[in-house]
Write a protein that holds these residues in place. Structure first.
Motif, PDB file in Angstrom:
ATOM      1  N   THR A 142       0.872  -1.175   0.000  1.00 33.34           N
ATOM      2  CA  THR A 142       0.000   0.000   0.000  1.00 33.34           C
ATOM      3  C   THR A 142       0.908   1.224   0.000  1.00 33.34           C
ATOM      4  OG1 THR A 142      -0.060   0.054   2.402  1.00 33.34           O
ATOM      5  CG2 THR A 142      -1.915  -1.036   1.286  1.00 33.34           C
ATOM      6  N   LEU A 143       0.413   2.302  -0.570  1.00 31.29           N
ATOM      7  CA  LEU A 143       1.155   3.561  -0.547  1.00 31.29           C
ATOM      8  C   LEU A 143       0.178   4.714  -0.688  1.00 31.29           C
ATOM      9  CD1 LEU A 143       2.902   4.174  -3.970  1.00 31.29           C
ATOM     10  CD2 LEU A 143       1.444   2.208  -3.599  1.00 31.29           C
ATOM     11  N   SER A 144       0.686   5.888  -0.455  1.00 31.36           N
ATOM     12  CA  SER A 144      -0.143   7.069  -0.626  1.00 31.36           C
ATOM     13  C   SER A 144       0.316   7.779  -1.904  1.00 31.36           C
ATOM     14  CB  SER A 144       0.026   7.961   0.606  1.00 31.36           C
ATOM     15  OG  SER A 144      -0.197   9.293   0.257  1.00 31.36           O
ATOM     16  N   VAL A 145      -0.625   8.006  -2.809  1.00 31.80           N
ATOM     17  CA  VAL A 145      -0.305   8.684  -4.073  1.00 31.80           C
ATOM     18  C   VAL A 145      -1.040  10.015  -4.080  1.00 31.80           C
ATOM     19  CG1 VAL A 145      -0.510   8.589  -6.591  1.00 31.80           C
ATOM     20  CG2 VAL A 145       0.066   6.511  -5.309  1.00 31.80           C
ATOM     21  N   GLY A 146      -0.268  11.084  -3.948  1.00 32.25           N
ATOM     22  CA  GLY A 146      -0.888  12.406  -3.878  1.00 32.25           C
ATOM     23  C   GLY A 146      -1.885  12.484  -2.733  1.00 32.25           C
ATOM     24  N   GLY A 147      -1.605  11.782  -1.637  1.00 36.36           N
ATOM     25  CA  GLY A 147      -2.463  11.850  -0.455  1.00 36.36           C
ATOM     26  C   GLY A 147      -3.544  10.777  -0.416  1.00 36.36           C
ATOM     27  N   ALA A 148      -3.793  10.084  -1.547  1.00 37.76           N
ATOM     28  CA  ALA A 148      -4.850   9.058  -1.571  1.00 37.76           C
ATOM     29  C   ALA A 148      -4.234   7.660  -1.472  1.00 37.76           C
ATOM     30  CB  ALA A 148      -5.660   9.183  -2.853  1.00 37.76           C
ATOM     31  N   PRO A 149      -4.854   6.783  -0.675  1.00 37.66           N
ATOM     32  CA  PRO A 149      -4.267   5.436  -0.522  1.00 37.66           C
ATOM     33  C   PRO A 149      -4.486   4.560  -1.759  1.00 37.66           C
ATOM     34  CG  PRO A 149      -6.291   5.622   0.761  1.00 37.66           C
ATOM     35  CD  PRO A 149      -6.062   6.975   0.159  1.00 37.66           C
ATOM     36  N   VAL A 150      -3.475   3.793  -2.102  1.00 39.28           N
ATOM     37  CA  VAL A 150      -3.536   2.879  -3.250  1.00 39.28           C
ATOM     38  C   VAL A 150      -2.943   1.550  -2.814  1.00 39.28           C
ATOM     39  CG1 VAL A 150      -2.709   2.445  -5.607  1.00 39.28           C
ATOM     40  CG2 VAL A 150      -3.248   4.781  -4.912  1.00 39.28           C
ATOM     41  N   ALA A 151      -3.553   0.451  -3.263  1.00 39.30           N
ATOM     42  CA  ALA A 151      -2.997  -0.886  -3.000  1.00 39.30           C
ATOM     43  C   ALA A 151      -2.589  -1.505  -4.327  1.00 39.30           C
ATOM     44  CB  ALA A 151      -4.050  -1.753  -2.325  1.00 39.30           C
ATOM     45  N   CYS A 152      -1.476  -2.247  -4.322  1.00 38.66           N
ATOM     46  CA  CYS A 152      -1.025  -2.902  -5.555  1.00 38.66           C
ATOM     47  C   CYS A 152      -0.361  -4.230  -5.222  1.00 38.66           C
ATOM     48  CB  CYS A 152      -0.062  -1.998  -6.326  1.00 38.66           C
ATOM     49  SG  CYS A 152       1.407  -1.555  -5.400  1.00 38.66           S
ATOM     50  N   ALA A 153      -0.374  -5.120  -6.206  1.00 36.67           N
ATOM     51  CA  ALA A 153       0.295  -6.408  -6.009  1.00 36.67           C
ATOM     52  C   ALA A 153       1.797  -6.264  -6.264  1.00 36.67           C
ATOM     53  CB  ALA A 153      -0.315  -7.444  -6.953  1.00 36.67           C
ATOM     54  N   SER A 154       2.148  -5.458  -7.280  1.00 35.80           N
ATOM     55  CA  SER A 154       3.574  -5.256  -7.621  1.00 35.80           C
ATOM     56  C   SER A 154       3.910  -3.777  -7.570  1.00 35.80           C
ATOM     57  CB  SER A 154       3.862  -5.741  -9.044  1.00 35.80           C
ATOM     58  OG  SER A 154       3.589  -7.103  -9.162  1.00 35.80           O
ATOM     59  N   LEU A 155       5.092  -3.500  -7.031  1.00 36.39           N
ATOM     60  CA  LEU A 155       5.564  -2.119  -6.959  1.00 36.39           C
ATOM     61  C   LEU A 155       6.909  -2.035  -7.678  1.00 36.39           C
ATOM     62  CD1 LEU A 155       5.252   0.766  -5.755  1.00 36.39           C
ATOM     63  CD2 LEU A 155       6.472  -0.072  -3.741  1.00 36.39           C
ATOM     64  N   VAL A 156       6.998  -1.122  -8.647  1.00 28.02           N
ATOM     65  CA  VAL A 156       8.225  -1.014  -9.442  1.00 28.02           C
ATOM     66  C   VAL A 156       8.880   0.329  -9.160  1.00 28.02           C
ATOM     67  CG1 VAL A 156       9.199  -1.051 -11.762  1.00 28.02           C
ATOM     68  CG2 VAL A 156       7.166  -2.417 -11.249  1.00 28.02           C
ATOM     69  N   ILE A 157      10.138   0.296  -8.735  1.00 25.35           N
ATOM     70  CA  ILE A 157      10.871   1.529  -8.451  1.00 25.35           C
ATOM     71  C   ILE A 157      11.730   1.852  -9.678  1.00 25.35           C
ATOM     72  CG2 ILE A 157      12.437   2.717  -6.870  1.00 25.35           C
ATOM     73  CD1 ILE A 157       9.816   1.781  -5.533  1.00 25.35           C
ATOM     74  N   ALA A 389      10.952  -6.421 -16.399  1.00 25.39           N
ATOM     75  CA  ALA A 389      10.061  -6.306 -15.241  1.00 25.39           C
ATOM     76  C   ALA A 389       8.605  -6.287 -15.713  1.00 25.39           C
ATOM     77  CB  ALA A 389      10.387  -5.044 -14.441  1.00 25.39           C
ATOM     78  N   GLY A 390       8.376  -5.655 -16.870  1.00 29.83           N
ATOM     79  CA  GLY A 390       7.019  -5.575 -17.422  1.00 29.83           C
ATOM     80  C   GLY A 390       6.427  -6.933 -17.758  1.00 29.83           C
ATOM     81  N   GLN A 391       7.269  -7.935 -18.008  1.00 29.55           N
ATOM     82  CA  GLN A 391       6.769  -9.291 -18.293  1.00 29.55           C
ATOM     83  C   GLN A 391       6.446 -10.041 -17.013  1.00 29.55           C
ATOM     84  OE1 GLN A 391       6.441  -9.617 -21.583  1.00 29.55           O
ATOM     85  NE2 GLN A 391       7.569  -7.685 -21.665  1.00 29.55           N
ATOM     86  N   ALA A 392       6.943  -9.527 -15.881  1.00 29.90           N
ATOM     87  CA  ALA A 392       6.874 -10.302 -14.640  1.00 29.90           C
ATOM     88  C   ALA A 392       5.884  -9.744 -13.623  1.00 29.90           C
ATOM     89  CB  ALA A 392       8.264 -10.355 -14.002  1.00 29.90           C
ATOM     90  N   VAL A 393       5.593  -8.468 -13.698  1.00 28.37           N
ATOM     91  CA  VAL A 393       4.747  -7.855 -12.646  1.00 28.37           C
ATOM     92  C   VAL A 393       3.280  -8.265 -12.825  1.00 28.37           C
ATOM     93  CG1 VAL A 393       6.204  -5.882 -12.132  1.00 28.37           C
ATOM     94  CG2 VAL A 393       4.614  -5.740 -14.050  1.00 28.37           C
TER      95      VAL A 393
END
Ligand code: FDA
Length: 393
Positions: A142-157, A389-393
């Motif tokens: 989970t993270l905050s994007v522009g103040g709004a909470p978002v959940a994701c299965a994969s996070l890419v830095i 990474a795009g093939q795996a996320v």
């Protein structure tokens, strides 16, 4: 809370490529960047024409603690793949030199191409927003994007390196890596002009602005043959930017200003063949005029070549073939094209760029400890690692 399959932080070369590929595979993808426009480094690259790849891409052109790490990604997504993508968007390009491919028209075309591909793949792009408060959950992040909470299965830095902080470069990616228990190989500016101490700069003031084709080598024997430029701070030009990735504080670099010529032989030949030429005139047949004058002045070569003894000719030849000089530093991240070091490849899977200890967390592009030579190699790494990474996320 908004839910997506993939959040990519960083809308640069690597992040956009990853988002396109994940989107094409049917994933819901959100790309977040704190900058107000995407792909700023693409826009300014290659003097506005983006040196987008290099046809000579090979693992030898990359620096990393583990030089074998990049092989897998570079094999799976090759320069030809990016060239084919450009072809589908009718973007014309040309080879400048040494396998370096540039847009005929403008780097802007590549950014537009990537934005179009993202749109077509259904990717959501949010610019000018911060990604914060990243937490691991049982099934993702989970993270905050522009103040709004978002959940994701994969996070890419895909937040890039530290070079050109003025353009929004931060240490964000390294901080995230550390927080999730990954090691970070010490970072330093690379592909960067080298600087001299003031006394040496004064002695070289007559040649500021002079460019010359050279072979430059570092103490570890890395060697590059390209142009070098004397600047009012030290040395620049492609040959020097290349060697800066290998040079370390306290070390010397050696410059051959007449690569391929044994200058002692050249001078001795002139002594018999063009005896009445002044030494400075002989030097000027091989070197830019101001540089020839500078070497003649520094070595006390005032007379005709006919009057010069072997000792003087040897000194001049060494000044031409083996100018050894100790830079005191570099111009730093302010002007460096890339950052050497980064997320330790030991802690990443080479096929998916996923953190071994944090499933679902990927690092791609410049933030990883893979740094290319000058000449389109860094974008090729960004495309290739982003694609994988795009093939795996
Ligand atoms: P990149 O830096 O492109 O993108 C990172 C993105 O993350 C940026 O959009 C940034 O705003 C964003 N970001 C950073 N921190 C964030 C945060 N905390 N939150 C949200 N977003 C964040 N290479 C090459 O192959 N050929 C060339 O011609 C050139 N020319 C060139 C010229 C100049 C002047 C520079 C500085 C660099 C080059 N390069 C180059 C290098 C090349 O630009 C570089 O290697 C790639 O852009 C790296 O791509 P990334 O996607 O990894 O990072």
């Amino acid at each position: 809370m908004d839910k997506v399959d993939v959040v990519v932080i960083g809308a640069g070369a690597a992040g956009m490529m990853c988002a396109i590929e994940a989107g094409k595979r049917g994933r819901t993808v959100l790309v977040v960047d704190h900058a107000h426009v995407a792909g700023e480094k693409i826009r300014i690259s290659g003097g506005g024409r983006c040196n987008f790849t290099n046809t000579r891409t090979a693992p030898e052109a990359f620096l990393s603690k583990n030089p074998r790490f990049a092989i897998s990604a570079l094999r799976r997504y090759r320069p030809q793949d990016f060239i084919a993508l450009m072809g589908r968007h009718n973007i014309a390009w040309h080879e400048k030199t040494l396998g370096q491919l540039f847009c005929d028209d403008s780097a802007r075309q590549i950014i537009d191409m990537l934005l179009n591909e993202m749109r077509r793949a259904g990717v959501t792009l949010r610019l000018g927003v911060k990604a914060e408060a990243i937490e691991k959950t049982a099934d993702g992040f989970t993270l905050s994007v522009g103040g709004a909470p978002v959940a994701c299965a994969s996070l890419v830095i895909a937040t890039g390196g530290k070079s050109i902080p003025k353009m929004g470069a931060t240490g964000f990616g390294y901080d995230i890596a550390t927080r999730f228990g990954l090691k970070v190989v010490e970072t330093r500016p690379a592909l960067v002009p080298l600087t001299f101490e003031i006394g040496l700069l004064e002695r070289l003031s007559a040649v500021t602005g002079v460019a010359v084709d050279v072979r430059v080598s570092a103490e570890n024997r890395a060697r590059f043959e390209e142009a070098m430029l004397f600047t009012h701070r030290g040395l620049s030009g492609p040959a020097v930017l290349q060697i800066s990735s290998y040079w370390r504080e306290g070390q010397a670099i050696t410059v051959d200003m007449a690569p391929g010529l044994d200058f002692f032989d050249v001078l001795r030949r002139h002594r018999t063949e063009t005896a009445r030429l002044p030494l400075q005139g002989v030097l000027a047949q091989y070197l830019p005029r101001r540089l020839a004058q500078h070497i003649a002045d520094t070595e006390g070569a005032a007379g005709n070549v006919a009057d010069a003894g072997d000792k003087l000719l040897r000194r001049i030849a060494d000044a031409v073939n083996r100018w050894t000089v100790k830079p005191v530093g570099s111009e730093g991240y302010r002007t460096a094209e890339v950052t050497l070091g980064g997320v330790d490849t030991d802690d990443l899977d080479q096929r998916t760029l996923m953190a071994k200890a944090a499933p679902g967390l990927h690092f791609i592009g410049e933030v990883v400890d893979v740094t290319g030579w000058l000449g389109g190699y860094n974008f090729q790494w960004a495309w290739a690692s982003g694609w994988c990474a795009g093939q795996a996320v």
